[in-house]
Design a protein around this motif. Structure first.
Motif, PDB file in Angstrom:
ATOM      1  N   VAL A 154     -12.587  31.677  49.736  1.00 29.65           N
ATOM      2  CA  VAL A 154     -11.817  32.724  48.935  1.00 29.65           C
ATOM      3  C   VAL A 154     -12.455  32.503  47.557  1.00 29.65           C
ATOM      4  O   VAL A 154     -12.843  31.459  46.971  1.00 29.65           O
ATOM      5  N   LEU A 155     -12.625  33.649  46.919  1.00 29.94           N
ATOM      6  CA  LEU A 155     -13.115  33.958  45.616  1.00 29.94           C
ATOM      7  C   LEU A 155     -12.157  34.175  44.500  1.00 29.94           C
ATOM      8  O   LEU A 155     -11.348  35.249  44.874  1.00 29.94           O
ATOM      9  N   LEU A 156     -12.374  33.415  43.433  1.00 28.59           N
ATOM     10  CA  LEU A 156     -11.288  33.781  42.175  1.00 28.59           C
ATOM     11  C   LEU A 156     -11.880  34.351  41.021  1.00 28.59           C
ATOM     12  O   LEU A 156     -12.901  33.728  40.819  1.00 28.59           O
ATOM     13  N   LEU A 157     -11.365  35.226  40.582  1.00 27.92           N
ATOM     14  CA  LEU A 157     -11.710  35.738  39.088  1.00 27.92           C
ATOM     15  C   LEU A 157     -10.656  36.729  38.711  1.00 27.92           C
ATOM     16  O   LEU A 157      -9.669  36.841  39.282  1.00 27.92           O
ATOM     17  N   THR A 187     -20.462  38.195  54.054  1.00 31.35           N
ATOM     18  CA  THR A 187     -20.591  36.838  54.045  1.00 31.35           C
ATOM     19  C   THR A 187     -19.207  36.242  54.533  1.00 31.35           C
ATOM     20  O   THR A 187     -18.318  36.783  55.203  1.00 31.35           O
ATOM     21  N   ASP A 188     -18.924  34.936  54.490  1.00 28.32           N
ATOM     22  CA  ASP A 188     -17.459  34.420  55.104  1.00 28.32           C
ATOM     23  C   ASP A 188     -16.461  34.309  54.066  1.00 28.32           C
ATOM     24  O   ASP A 188     -15.391  33.718  54.223  1.00 28.32           O
ATOM     25  N   ILE A 189     -16.441  35.246  52.746  1.00 30.88           N
ATOM     26  CA  ILE A 189     -15.396  35.360  51.899  1.00 30.88           C
ATOM     27  C   ILE A 189     -14.357  35.985  52.646  1.00 30.88           C
ATOM     28  O   ILE A 189     -14.549  37.177  53.006  1.00 30.88           O
ATOM     29  N   LYS A 190     -13.198  35.556  52.789  1.00 31.91           N
ATOM     30  CA  LYS A 190     -12.073  35.982  53.477  1.00 31.91           C
ATOM     31  C   LYS A 190     -11.200  37.168  52.662  1.00 31.91           C
ATOM     32  O   LYS A 190     -10.396  37.904  53.005  1.00 31.91           O
ATOM     33  N   ALA A 191     -11.300  36.623  51.304  1.00 29.10           N
ATOM     34  CA  ALA A 191     -10.287  37.416  50.226  1.00 29.10           C
ATOM     35  C   ALA A 191     -10.850  36.982  48.779  1.00 29.10           C
ATOM     36  O   ALA A 191     -11.346  36.130  48.406  1.00 29.10           O
ATOM     37  N   THR A 208     -14.052  43.819  51.819  1.00 36.60           N
ATOM     38  CA  THR A 208     -13.237  42.305  51.503  1.00 36.60           C
ATOM     39  C   THR A 208     -11.913  42.576  50.961  1.00 36.60           C
ATOM     40  O   THR A 208     -12.163  43.440  49.902  1.00 36.60           O
ATOM     41  N   PRO A 209     -11.049  42.002  51.426  1.00 39.86           N
ATOM     42  CA  PRO A 209      -9.829  42.214  50.753  1.00 39.86           C
ATOM     43  C   PRO A 209      -9.595  41.773  49.274  1.00 39.86           C
ATOM     44  O   PRO A 209     -10.124  40.666  49.229  1.00 39.86           O
TER      45      PRO A 209
END
Length: 276
Positions: A154-157, A187-191, A208-209
């Motif tokens: 999961v990516l945060l910004l 990639t493996d980023i789910k959200a 990507t959501p």
């Protein structure tokens, strides 16, 4: 396997001690109430996607202490990134105390939660209209994503890498979102979790959501032409990640708000706008 639950908070806009946000919002009290309300969902992690302070207020040491206290109390990591109201370097090492590693800047962090990798990305933009992720951060992110995590990432910004949810906020998201998309696609980023717009919304960056949390401090009335403050309480997102699905919904902690200072501002005849 039980889905992982990530509480997604944003835009607390904490003021200096004794000062009310926009004259009648106790943002500290709202934040504490929202943090208490997260217990209902038994979170595996709590993330805060920026604008911890309001207009650069020097509250970050006290905010870090509050978040670290709830981290210890709930037994789950609290992960923070800065927003455009947080001065450069203000989200430093006193935050994110359970990080596994740090990227080019202190607020670029990696956490692991039961096989889920949570990556914090500093889109900064202090006092600027847009946020930006520089090449050093993009290279760092690309390097991380070469190896997938067991349950994905999961990516945060702070700044959404998608179009604004209203004309009043056009041009206030992430600068050059396609540079980020070129790295995250496939990639493996789910959200991707963001804040900044003070209104719950969902979108996609390529496939990507992107989930934009409502603000803890105040939210905007989408029916108002000048985007005056809405009469709503503190909200946060609830992200549930399972083996086969990703769910995200919004919860409001209005039922915990009992004091008059917790009410959202009552607009004047001309409406009350708020910079975010």
């Amino acid at each position: 396997m039980k889905p992982l639950t990530i509480i997604h908070m944003s835009d607390t806009h904490l003021c200096p001690e004794g000062r009310l946000l926009h004259g009648n919002i106790d943002s500290w009290r709202r934040t504490r109430h929202a943090l208490r309300a997260t217990q209902h969902f038994s979170p595996d992690a709590i993330v805060v996607t920026g604008d911890i302070a309001d207009r650069g207020a020097p509250i970050h040491p006290a905010a870090a202490a509050m978040l670290n206290d709830i981290q210890e109390e709930l037994g789950c990591p609290v992960i923070s990134v800065p927003g455009n109201h947080d001065p450069l370097g203000s989200v430093g090492t006193e935050f994110n105390t359970q990080r596994l590693s740090t990227g080019p800047y202190p607020a670029n962090t990696v956490h692991e939660v039961l096989g889920l990798r949570i990556i914090g990305l500093d889109s900064g933009g202090f006092q600027l209209a847009q946020g930006e992720v520089d090449q050093a951060q993009l290279s760092w992110l690309q390097s991380l994503l070469t190896a997938p995590a067991p349950l994905g990432s999961v990516l945060l910004l702070h700044h959404p890498p998608v179009a604004a949810t209203s004309p009043a906020r056009a041009g206030r998201g992430l600068k050059d979102p396609m540079a980020l998309a070129a790295i995250t696609a496939g990639t493996d980023i789910k959200a991707i979790l963001c804040g900044h717009y003070h209104q719950a919304a969902t979108s996609q960056l390529i496939n990507t959501p992107v989930f934009m949390a409502p603000a803890v401090s105040y939210n905007m009335n989408p029916f108002a032409p000048d985007e005056i403050l809405a009469e709503s309480g503190s909200g946060f997102g609830v992200l549930q990640i399972g083996q086969e699905a990703v769910n995200w919904f919004v919860a409001y902690s209005d039922h915990l708000m009992t004091g008059p200072q917790d009410a959202a501002p009552t607009p004047s005849a001309g409406g009350q706008r708020a910079a975010n």
